[in-house]
Design an enzyme around this catalytic site. Sequence first.
Site, PDB file in Angstrom:
ATOM      1  N   GLY A   1       1.506 -69.818   6.347  1.00 39.59           N
ATOM      2  CA  GLY A   1       1.799 -69.317   5.008  1.00 39.59           C
ATOM      3  C   GLY A   1       1.355 -70.341   3.979  1.00 39.59           C
ATOM      4  O   GLY A   1       0.686 -71.318   4.307  1.00 39.59           O
ATOM      5  N   ALA A   2       1.725 -70.098   2.709  1.00 44.28           N
ATOM      6  CA  ALA A   2       1.374 -71.030   1.656  1.00 44.28           C
ATOM      7  C   ALA A   2       2.176 -72.310   1.823  1.00 44.28           C
ATOM      8  O   ALA A   2       1.704 -73.403   1.579  1.00 44.28           O
ATOM      9  CB  ALA A   2       1.669 -70.405   0.304  1.00 44.28           C
ATOM     10  N   GLU A   3       3.404 -72.139   2.245  1.00 43.56           N
ATOM     11  CA  GLU A   3       4.326 -73.263   2.253  1.00 43.56           C
ATOM     12  C   GLU A   3       4.523 -73.828   3.636  1.00 43.56           C
ATOM     13  O   GLU A   3       4.638 -75.024   3.833  1.00 43.56           O
ATOM     14  CB  GLU A   3       5.677 -72.706   1.798  1.00 43.56           C
ATOM     15  CG  GLU A   3       6.241 -73.320   0.597  1.00 43.56           C
ATOM     16  CD  GLU A   3       7.726 -73.152   0.596  1.00 43.56           C
ATOM     17  OE1 GLU A   3       8.195 -72.003   0.704  1.00 43.56           O
ATOM     18  OE2 GLU A   3       8.404 -74.161   0.499  1.00 43.56           O
ATOM     19  N   ALA A   4       4.609 -72.926   4.591  1.00 43.86           N
ATOM     20  CA  ALA A   4       5.063 -73.328   5.914  1.00 43.86           C
ATOM     21  C   ALA A   4       4.120 -72.809   6.981  1.00 43.86           C
ATOM     22  O   ALA A   4       3.399 -71.843   6.776  1.00 43.86           O
ATOM     23  CB  ALA A   4       6.460 -72.766   6.152  1.00 43.86           C
TER      24      ALA A   4
ATOM     25  N   ASP B   1      12.279 -64.875  -3.753  1.00 38.55           N
ATOM     26  CA  ASP B   1      10.881 -64.563  -3.408  1.00 38.55           C
ATOM     27  C   ASP B   1      10.819 -63.185  -2.761  1.00 38.55           C
ATOM     28  O   ASP B   1      10.358 -63.031  -1.624  1.00 38.55           O
ATOM     29  CB  ASP B   1      10.323 -65.647  -2.479  1.00 38.55           C
ATOM     30  CG  ASP B   1       8.802 -65.568  -2.335  1.00 38.55           C
ATOM     31  OD1 ASP B   1       8.163 -64.840  -3.120  1.00 38.55           O
ATOM     32  OD2 ASP B   1       8.257 -66.242  -1.437  1.00 38.55           O
TER      33      ASP B   1
END
Lengths: 224, 342
Positions: free
Chosen positions: A15-18, A129
């Site tokens: 993902g974008a973060e994780a 989110d």
Amino acid sequence: MKMHGGLQEMLVRKGAEASLFLEEWQGNQVILKHRIPKKYRHPQIDGRIRSYRTLHESQLLHEAKVAGVPTPVIFSVDLHESKILMEFIEGPRVKELLITLSLEARTLLCRQIGRMIGCLHKNHIIHGDLTTSNMILTGDGRVVFLDFGLGEKTAALESRGVDLHLMKRAFQSTHFRIAETCFAAILEGYVDVLGKILANRVVKKIREIELRGRYISGRSEHEH
Amino acid sequence: MQTAKSKQVCLGIETTADDFGVGILDFEGNVLSNVSNAFIPDRGGIHPREAARHHAVVAGDVISLAIQKANIWTEDIAVVAFSQGPGLGPCLRTGATAARALAAYCEVPLVGVNHCIAHIEIGKLTTEAQDPVTLYVSGGNTMVSAFDAGRYRVFGETLDIAVGNCLDVFAREVGLRSDGVPLGAVVEQLSRRGKEFLDLPYSVKGMDLSFSGLLTAAISLYRKGTVDLENLCYSLQETVFSMLAEVTERALAHVEKREVLLTGGVAANKRLQEMLKAVADEHDSLFCGVPKEYALDNGAMIAWTGILKFKEGLTTPLAESFVRLKWRLDDEDARWAARNVG
Ligand SMILES: Nc1ncnc2c1ncn2[C@@H]1O[C@H](COP(=O)(O)OP(=O)(O)OP(=O)(O)O)[C@@H](O)[C@H]1O
Ligand SMILES: Nc1ncnc2c1ncn2[C@@H]1O[C@H](COP(=O)(O)OP(=O)(O)O)[C@@H](O)[C@H]1O
Ligand SMILES: [Mg+2]
């Protein structure tokens, strides 16, 4: 992954973060969510964000479950490494599922999502989110909510408004053809749980957030 | 000397805020001229009515200068484009009035252009990006957008003030002077000498952002008198740009595009460029920084978008040429942009 080394693991998603890994742990299939360091930001910001969101996410996943909203079970949390080990939820994400459904099935699903959001808000939980990629529909018909890292605990009208505004925008940007009917159904479910009076205040807030002339009010607020 | 078949050009007028800009492009996308005259207020921010008065005064001269520099005749103008919104009412109206008059004089069609879309289109033209995720950051706008199914869609934006506004207000409140350079650039210079990082509120909501809490915190930290201004500028920039980088990264991961376009006045910032380049690299995407002349508000972007729309047969009848103060970019069917996608 050091935390549960030696076991078979597979990157399911970056993902974008994780990064998310599917692993086996004590005979169960589990998901390891690892918030990876970002080189582009200051190490102090990076460290703060990752550990704060990891802690927050694990707490809110639990509190949401208590509030009656299906979420994955947490098995362990490593704040130092920003890792969460949680139950693997099997099923399609609402994001991919939605377009395959008939209008009727879609409306029912959206109403259910709206009720779940209502449950969260009623219990002073803001998801932070709300997108259709953060929801999985399981075989037994439950919608499981994921990804609470940006959430907060508050009953503030503004936060509730922003939360639903994000949901609405996620539909407009990703499911634009069906955005209106879907969001209308979500609001119906939301009203069912929160009651007309409170829900209407939130709906009004959403409209206010949308109408905030970003261009003009942004300037005049601070400059005159 | 004109050949028998005259060149076809579009003259674009940009007046959403403090600049009166005129650009002239030929239909192949060559910029023939790009002239601008900025309203410089005595103090503080923009005062819409004063700016509009300024625009009305300079309009004739700026248009003449652009035509002269482009080395064209008024007969070459095949279409007149203007920024129809979003923006400050009085400023937009001045530009629209000038555009209507010029179009009538030349007896050519008028094309109303969305200012935010124009920023993206000129960015694509000047960087050769095909189908980017765009971070557009200026004094009045902060948004992450990308093209999808016929429209530019907004994936994230500010929930309160624009990032350029945040930097400018901060700079003014701590007593920084601009002397012709933008205040954001003054903050950038000071931040280079900052060493110690100070914690400031970080506010990302989904792909949306909020800056006003952070601004208030930074100003009150300064007023306490215990922090070093260079460190504060440094910390403010690091925090604000990390937020922008994060939402851009979220959008990029979500839509899975291969280019990141950075534009708007704040795009001039080296640290922001560096961060976005790192985001692009991490997702195997190309970083496309729009050159300053075209990242700031300019007439060329209006002219170019005018050409793109005109080629699709999208002109604006007089009766629909009223200004649109809050015109969102996802309100417009941007079918001309579909060509490069896929
Ligand atoms: N080097 C820099 N670093 C940070 N900010 C900068 C820098 N240079 C300029 N800026 C900021 O950019 C903003 C001006 O951008 P621009 O000229 O695009 O403005 P605008 O009139 O606000 O545009 P728009 O109408 O597109 O919103 C100001 O807020 C200014 O402080
Ligand atoms: N417990 C889980 N079971 C099954 N799939 C999951 C689980 N957690 C996350 N995923 C999958 O990984 C994706 C990204 O996870 P998420 O927690 O939303 O991280 P991010 O913050 O990177 O979006 C989700 O959209 C989902 O497809
Ligand atoms: Mg997610």
